[in-house]
Motif scaffolding. Structure first.
Motif, PDB file in Angstrom:
ATOM      1  N   VAL A   1      -3.955  -7.467   1.561  1.00 24.43           N
ATOM      2  CA  VAL A   1      -4.915  -6.603   0.719  1.00 24.43           C
ATOM      3  C   VAL A   1      -6.204  -6.664   1.236  1.00 24.43           C
ATOM      4  O   VAL A   1      -7.102  -5.828   1.635  1.00 24.43           O
ATOM      5  CB  VAL A   1      -4.801  -6.612  -0.752  1.00 24.43           C
ATOM      6  N   GLY A   2      -6.715  -7.901   1.444  1.00 20.98           N
ATOM      7  CA  GLY A   2      -8.009  -8.548   2.116  1.00 20.98           C
ATOM      8  C   GLY A   2      -8.586  -7.809   3.419  1.00 20.98           C
ATOM      9  O   GLY A   2      -9.549  -7.495   3.677  1.00 20.98           O
ATOM     10  N   THR A   3      -7.371  -7.909   4.135  1.00 19.04           N
ATOM     11  CA  THR A   3      -7.622  -7.389   5.528  1.00 19.04           C
ATOM     12  C   THR A   3      -7.218  -6.017   5.697  1.00 19.04           C
ATOM     13  O   THR A   3      -7.908  -5.120   6.672  1.00 19.04           O
ATOM     14  CB  THR A   3      -6.734  -7.969   6.531  1.00 19.04           C
ATOM     15  N   HIS A   4      -6.582  -5.148   4.799  1.00 24.46           N
ATOM     16  CA  HIS A   4      -6.419  -3.656   4.979  1.00 24.46           C
ATOM     17  C   HIS A   4      -7.502  -3.059   4.233  1.00 24.46           C
ATOM     18  O   HIS A   4      -7.494  -1.577   4.351  1.00 24.46           O
ATOM     19  CB  HIS A   4      -4.940  -3.444   4.461  1.00 24.46           C
ATOM     20  N   LEU A   5      -8.026  -3.703   3.278  1.00 25.64           N
ATOM     21  CA  LEU A   5      -9.289  -2.795   2.467  1.00 25.64           C
ATOM     22  C   LEU A   5     -10.425  -3.254   2.932  1.00 25.64           C
ATOM     23  O   LEU A   5     -10.876  -4.665   3.334  1.00 25.64           O
ATOM     24  CB  LEU A   5      -8.949  -3.007   1.186  1.00 25.64           C
ATOM     25  N   ALA A   6     -11.474  -2.440   2.860  1.00 22.80           N
ATOM     26  CA  ALA A   6     -12.868  -2.679   2.753  1.00 22.80           C
ATOM     27  C   ALA A   6     -13.663  -2.589   1.667  1.00 22.80           C
ATOM     28  O   ALA A   6     -13.470  -1.630   0.507  1.00 22.80           O
ATOM     29  CB  ALA A   6     -13.548  -1.678   3.933  1.00 22.80           C
TER      30      ALA A   6
ATOM     31  N   THR B   1      -6.096   3.838  -3.448  1.00 23.79           N
ATOM     32  CA  THR B   1      -6.766   2.809  -2.912  1.00 23.79           C
ATOM     33  C   THR B   1      -6.163   2.647  -1.608  1.00 23.79           C
ATOM     34  O   THR B   1      -7.078   2.477  -0.406  1.00 23.79           O
ATOM     35  CB  THR B   1      -6.735   1.642  -3.763  1.00 23.79           C
ATOM     36  N   LEU B   2      -4.864   2.507  -1.516  1.00 28.10           N
ATOM     37  CA  LEU B   2      -4.248   2.332  -0.298  1.00 28.10           C
ATOM     38  C   LEU B   2      -4.704   3.324   0.896  1.00 28.10           C
ATOM     39  O   LEU B   2      -4.862   3.016   2.194  1.00 28.10           O
ATOM     40  CB  LEU B   2      -2.659   2.059  -0.496  1.00 28.10           C
TER      41      LEU B   2
ATOM     42  N   PHE C   1      -8.930  -3.664  -5.128  1.00 28.72           N
ATOM     43  CA  PHE C   1      -8.174  -4.758  -4.833  1.00 28.72           C
ATOM     44  C   PHE C   1      -7.187  -5.258  -5.417  1.00 28.72           C
ATOM     45  O   PHE C   1      -6.049  -5.693  -5.264  1.00 28.72           O
ATOM     46  CB  PHE C   1      -9.090  -5.912  -4.244  1.00 28.72           C
ATOM     47  N   ALA C   2      -7.743  -5.465  -6.924  1.00 26.95           N
ATOM     48  CA  ALA C   2      -6.659  -6.247  -8.012  1.00 26.95           C
ATOM     49  C   ALA C   2      -5.540  -5.270  -8.137  1.00 26.95           C
ATOM     50  O   ALA C   2      -4.411  -5.455  -8.193  1.00 26.95           O
ATOM     51  CB  ALA C   2      -7.585  -6.551  -9.147  1.00 26.95           C
ATOM     52  N   HIS C   3      -5.834  -4.006  -8.388  1.00 25.03           N
ATOM     53  CA  HIS C   3      -4.711  -2.976  -8.560  1.00 25.03           C
ATOM     54  C   HIS C   3      -3.881  -3.048  -7.315  1.00 25.03           C
ATOM     55  O   HIS C   3      -2.629  -2.863  -7.656  1.00 25.03           O
ATOM     56  CB  HIS C   3      -5.148  -1.565  -8.769  1.00 25.03           C
ATOM     57  N   LEU C   4      -4.459  -2.923  -6.151  1.00 21.60           N
ATOM     58  CA  LEU C   4      -3.196  -2.858  -5.157  1.00 21.60           C
ATOM     59  C   LEU C   4      -2.550  -4.147  -5.000  1.00 21.60           C
ATOM     60  O   LEU C   4      -1.150  -4.333  -4.784  1.00 21.60           O
ATOM     61  CB  LEU C   4      -3.952  -2.626  -3.732  1.00 21.60           C
TER      62      LEU C   4
ATOM     63  N   VAL D   1      -4.022 -17.107 -10.182  1.00 24.53           N
ATOM     64  CA  VAL D   1      -4.881 -16.285  -9.918  1.00 24.53           C
ATOM     65  C   VAL D   1      -4.656 -15.826  -8.278  1.00 24.53           C
ATOM     66  O   VAL D   1      -4.535 -16.634  -7.397  1.00 24.53           O
ATOM     67  CB  VAL D   1      -6.334 -16.663 -10.112  1.00 24.53           C
ATOM     68  N   VAL D   2      -4.799 -14.408  -8.009  1.00 24.24           N
ATOM     69  CA  VAL D   2      -4.832 -13.899  -6.876  1.00 24.24           C
ATOM     70  C   VAL D   2      -6.071 -12.888  -6.628  1.00 24.24           C
ATOM     71  O   VAL D   2      -6.144 -11.945  -7.346  1.00 24.24           O
ATOM     72  CB  VAL D   2      -3.325 -13.238  -6.408  1.00 24.24           C
ATOM     73  N   ASP D   3      -6.997 -13.221  -5.938  1.00 20.05           N
ATOM     74  CA  ASP D   3      -8.160 -12.461  -5.567  1.00 20.05           C
ATOM     75  C   ASP D   3      -8.340 -12.199  -4.154  1.00 20.05           C
ATOM     76  O   ASP D   3      -8.895 -12.902  -3.306  1.00 20.05           O
ATOM     77  CB  ASP D   3      -9.527 -13.082  -6.336  1.00 20.05           C
ATOM     78  N   ALA D   4      -8.015 -10.942  -3.678  1.00 21.41           N
ATOM     79  CA  ALA D   4      -7.843 -10.479  -2.421  1.00 21.41           C
ATOM     80  C   ALA D   4      -9.396 -10.319  -1.836  1.00 21.41           C
ATOM     81  O   ALA D   4      -9.443 -10.189  -0.786  1.00 21.41           O
ATOM     82  CB  ALA D   4      -7.121  -9.152  -2.496  1.00 21.41           C
TER      83      ALA D   4
END
Length: 265
Positions: free
Chosen positions: A130-135, A150-151, A161-164, A205-208
């Motif tokens: 997610v972190g690399t596919h979204l700006a 978002t995607l 980012f969190a929803h994806l 916790v997951v934070d992209a």
């Protein structure tokens, strides 16, 4: 670790309104000091506190037209004790929801993560993907955008980012939910949204976005997606948010390794 957090909101109430605020730290978070006040045209307004099953503390306000100001602050000491997940929660957080359309993302999740069997590796892989596919682009999304939009847009803010992240994890049969937090180290400072995933009988916790150290985060609200965790909900009437200031300071900002499992404290 000591963390000092707070929020100051000023709203113009243009019609008699019923409002629900979610800015107080969750029940169970150890705190040394806490203050909440709401005024309307500089006069105190009564608030009703409501608590849900996750310890989210909602503050309900009924207000006539005027200038409403909410002021909140707290000092957090130590970390919250982990809460066990019920069987019903683990079902709820594997289902699609309004902003996390995991059913529509099953093919994408299968194509990208099908070969990963280790749960910890899956969390790290989804976060990195997610972190690399979204700006991260401020103001790039609408309040009604979900994971699918978002995607397709390939950009968003923390809640996107969190929803994806949540949707992709659910699509791989991992219980996942959204958490709003105070985030020391975040720049620019604001309310922050992260994902929380359940593996090995615990929530992590997951934070992209990787915009703030996960060990500094302070839980505010927990739910399926942003519909359950918004800092302000206008139940009826009409209001305009005129000014908002969020503060979150920690006495230390530790390094954060995306491959490490970190519980939200």
């Amino acid at each position: 670790m000591q963390r000092d957090v707070g929020a100051n909101l000023e709203l113009e109430v243009t019609e008699a309104s019923e409002l629900v605020f979610s800015v107080a730290i969750a029940a169970g978070v150890p705190r040394e000091r806490e203050h909440l006040s709401v005024t309307l045209d500089e006069e105190p307004v009564e608030t009703e506190e409501l608590e849900d099953e996750h310890g989210t503390r909602l503050h309900r306000v009924v207000a006539r037209p005027g200038t409403l100001v909410l002021d909140y602050s707290a000092t957090v000491v130590g970390r919250a004790e982990p809460a066990p997940a019920s069987a019903a929660e683990l079902v709820r957080y594997r289902r699609p929801s309004r902003y996390a359309e995991s059913d529509a993302l099953v093919p994408t999740a299968a194509a990208e993560f099908a070969g990963i069997t280790d749960p910890a590796e899956l969390l790290a892989s989804v976060s990195s993907w997610v972190g690399t596919h979204l700006a991260y682009v401020s103001g790039s999304s609408l309040p009604t955008d979900g994971a699918m939009r978002t995607l397709l847009a390939r950009q968003g803010v923390c809640r996107d980012f969190a929803h994806l992240t949540v949707a992709l994890l659910r699509a791989r049969n991992v219980p996942a939910r959204l958490v709003s937090v105070y985030a020391p180290g975040l720049d620019p400072m604001d309310f922050h949204a992260v994902a929380e995933a359940h593996i090995d009988d615990a929530w992590y916790v997951v934070d992209a976005t990787t915009l703030a150290p996960r060990r500094t985060l302070v839980r505010i609200a927990t739910g399926r997606d942003a519909a359950d965790t918004a800092f302000l909900t206008t139940i009826s009437g009409a209001v305009t948010l005129g000014r908002m200031t969020v503060t979150a300071i920690a006495d230390a900002l530790p390094d954060d390794d995306v491959t490490e499992l970190v519980p939200l404290g």
